[in-house]
Design a protein around this motif. Structure first.
Motif, short mmCIF file in Angstrom:
data_model
loop_
_atom_site.label_atom_id
_atom_site.label_comp_id
_atom_site.label_asym_id
_atom_site.label_seq_id
_atom_site.Cartn_x
_atom_site.Cartn_y
_atom_site.Cartn_z
N ARG A 57 19.91 19.10 -19.15
CA ARG A 57 18.81 19.17 -18.51
C ARG A 57 18.56 20.13 -17.46
NH1 ARG A 57 16.75 13.18 -17.18
NH2 ARG A 57 14.69 13.88 -18.29
N MET A 89 13.59 13.51 -21.99
CA MET A 89 13.60 14.62 -21.22
C MET A 89 12.29 15.35 -21.34
SD MET A 89 17.36 16.43 -21.63
CE MET A 89 18.79 15.39 -21.04
N GLU A 91 11.48 18.01 -19.86
CA GLU A 91 11.72 19.49 -19.92
C GLU A 91 11.55 19.94 -21.19
OE1 GLU A 91 13.87 17.53 -16.77
OE2 GLU A 91 13.56 17.22 -18.63
#
Length: 427
Positions: A57, A89, A91
């Motif tokens: 991450r 996640m 991202e």
């Protein structure tokens, strides 16, 4: 379009990143370093420890900062083993499992066309074949990593990898030969055969690691090196094959994890310290110049001070050429994570320091034994008039010379050593 990769974990992951890079290059992408501006960032993840997941991450966030508009891809073992957690996640724009390597270009194209977030993680089937893949080059390296096996069915109590990689699948010997011959024709002198559970090569198709070695050594590659092995693969037949083939490097990485029988049993390892010692003695008797390297875990749940000392004594008795010492890392989803007797972080660190110091002593003796002898060293590119390479028994060697040694195997006299390896001279 520019694409950048960041690879976490083992040599198998490095190989698979290379395969994905090739597919993106074939689609017209320019591959750039991960700290560069890119249109696509791909993180090929590891999931051996909880720390691996945290680092994944962190890296995704850092890469995204280079270009907030870039497409970010989380691929590999982490999403395969924990798709729900990986999907959270934010991202990552694309979540792809270990089976989605061949579809990486299509997944990126779909994201570009639709703008929608993609989660693509397929399950493994019991009888599926080894995924066809062939590496063509390894940029900047003189050694090639070639994956010949995937999957694991050992189910060590601390390990999540069987869930991330599925059952054992083996690359056919003819495919091994074709890939290695192609790499040889491109100038590679050494190939490292790697796998998730390399010792299980052929389990799915009635073959064994001996068959893979014979196929690899039938090519023009000058050196064959083996990745991590289990001690049970070291048999009379295996050793006789290694000796007869001559191309196999005398370096054997035998996973130990613990020198205590009780700890090994809790780990669900399939051997005892006695069997491990038999394997080492067989190798050293038949191949006296061999190097034995290993991995050792300290602070496994329930490991008492007495059990740790037993493991420490065993490591001292074996005298490893090199050992990677790890404190046990709790991995959710494994049996070990729920075991009683979890060891404190401070105590694991203490034991790790003691074990590492013991292994440094045997490493020093091993390096010192090379001084005054001459070895064929395969050199990589160096800096400031120097070159670095490895002996057949995997000792790093540095030399200072004006000669161009890159990609060459050159006889090198070892003149000294330090904690990082040896140094020497060439004529």
């Amino acid at each position: 379009m520019k694409a950048a990769f960041y690879t976490l974990g083992c040599k198998v992951n490095q190989y698979e990143t290379q395969i994905m890079e090739q597919r993106l290059k074939e689609a017209g992408y320019e591959i750039v370093p991960p700290d560069s501006f890119a249109d696509v960032y791909i993180v090929n993840s590891c999931t051996v420890t909880a720390e691996s997941d945290r680092k994944t991450r962190q890296i995704l966030r850092r890469l995204k900062s280079h270009n907030p508009d870039a497409i970010t891809v989380l691929s590999g073992c982490f999403p395969q083993s924990a798709v729900e957690r990986a999907s959270k996640m934010e991202e990552a724009d694309i979540i792809a499992g270990t089976k989605e390597r061949a579809e990486i270009v299509n997944l990126i194209d779909e994201r570009l066309k639709t703008g929608k977030r993609i989660v693509s993680v397929s399950s493994y089937n019991r009888h599926e074949a080894f995924e066809p893949m062939r590496a063509e080059s390894f940029y900047g390296r003189t050694r090639a990593f070639v994956k010949i096996e995937d999957g694991c069915e050992s189910y060590c109590s601390y390990c999540i990898i069987p869930k991330a990689r599925g059952p054992v699948r083996s690359k056919p010997p003819e495919d091994i030969k074709t890939e290695l011959q192609g790499l040889s024709e491109k100038g590679y002198k050494e190939a490292v055969l790697v796998g998730i559970d390399l010792s299980s090569y052929g389990k799915d198709c009635g073959l064994s690691l001996v068959d893979a070695l014979k196929a690899a050594c039938s090519t023009d590659i000058q050196r064959i090196r083996l990745g991590s092995l289990e001690p049970n693969v070291i048999t009379e037949e295996f050793v006789e094959t290694v000796i007869a083939l001559k191309k196999v490097c005398p370096h054997f990485h035998l996973s130990l994890q613990s020198g205590c029988a009780a700890t090994l049993k809790r780990m669900n390892r399939r051997y005892t310290p006695e069997r491990y010692k038999e394997a080492v003695e067989l190798l050293r008797e038949r191949i006296p110049s061999c190097a034995i390297t290993t991995d050792i875990i300290v602070g496994f749940p329930g490991e008492t001070e007495e059990e740790f000392n037993e493991s420490l004594r065993f490591a001292r008795e074996i005298g490893f050429s090199q050992a990677h010492v790890f404190p046990y890392s709790k991995r959710e989803g494994t049996r070990a994570a729920k075991m009683p007797g979890q060891i404190s972080k401070a105590e694991k660190a203490r034991r790790g320091h003691i074990m590492a110091e013991e292994c440094r002593k045997s490493r020093a003796k091993f390096l010192e034994s090379h001084v005054g002898k001459t070895y064929p060293v395969l050199f990589e590119a160096g800096e400031n008039g120097g070159f670095e390479g490895f002996t057949p028994d995997y000792v790093p060697v540095k030399v200072n010379t004006e000669k161009d040694l890159h990609g060459k195997i050159v006889d090198t006299k070892i003149t000294g050593w330090n904690a990082d390896g040896c140094f020497g001279t060439v004529e």
